[in-house]
Scaffold this active site. Sequence first.
Site: not given
Ligand code: CP
Ligand code: NVA
Length: 303
Positions: A101, A128, A131, A259
């Site tokens: 990430r 993502h 997700q 999400c």
């Molecule tokens: N939806 C999601 O990616 O959650 P987190 O940021 O908690 O991993």
């Molecule tokens: N769009 C959000 C998703 C978190 C799971 C972010 O990037 O923070």
Amino acid sequence: MSHDFLEVDDLSPAELAAVLDAAAAGKASPEAIDPVLADRGVALLFEKPSARTRVSSEMAVVALGGHPVYLRADDVGIDTRETAEDIARTLASYCSLIAARVFRHGVLDRIAGAVDIPVVNLLSDRGHPCQALADLLTLQELFGALEGRRLAYVGDGNNVAASLAFGAALTGLELTLSSPPGYELDDEDVDRARNLGGIIDLVADPNEAVKGADAIYTDVWTSMGDEHEADVRREAFAGWQVDARLMGLAGPDAYFLHCLPAHRGEEVTAEVLEGPASVVWQQAENRMHVARALFAHVHGNIR
Ligand code: CP
Ligand code: NVA
């Protein structure tokens, strides 16, 4: 041959269907899951916070018989202590898969370019995709076939929206996107989704966008890394909150997806998030099932 998963369209439609099927099979019969990562390490590298992605990934690796190694960016110092490439090469000498990430998608590209083992995107500024897999599995559980169903995404044209657009395109799910001016999904991503065969409609008015939709999806107005824009965004997104009135415009049978993490009172009201249409916990659980199937797939061992 590399089996990186940096975006949903790294899978063909058939591979995506196979991953979703394997995820559903493992969910239904956990005792039948093949330990295809037995004695293998999986490096899970995070530059940003996470609850769902970290834990679902760790448990997915454990279910496959492997050993997850969680690393915060500070532990390894990406491009400060040493380059992303040098970190990747080192991790690849111990582990069979790297999942990361990152703030900048380019770092993932560099990691993937430096190693022969599969690299998985656990969220970047651009996408993502893990997700989106969970979202597609959830919608498939609710509707059966996705072809001809319509999802309305109301909110920021961000990483989550981009991956959803690619996933929708590959599964025949129609997607309507409604974002405030200046916060729409990039033209490049819209074109990419359409080139994959996606039916992607851009509708400025959220009230119009949700009419007749089978489900409504939203995400936070301010993503991780954009916190300095939170006040401006709160103002810009005010008309894009998913509340009971907006859900009502979609129709009585429409589901609500998010999400998570959610900000009650911003992009969604508590009433909707906690209400009967909400399937957010099903989505969250499905993160683990799709991660397990995806890791097996990129490792070359989906069964
Ligand atoms: N939806 C999601 O990616 O959650 P987190 O940021 O908690 O991993
Ligand atoms: N769009 C959000 C998703 C978190 C799971 C972010 O990037 O923070």
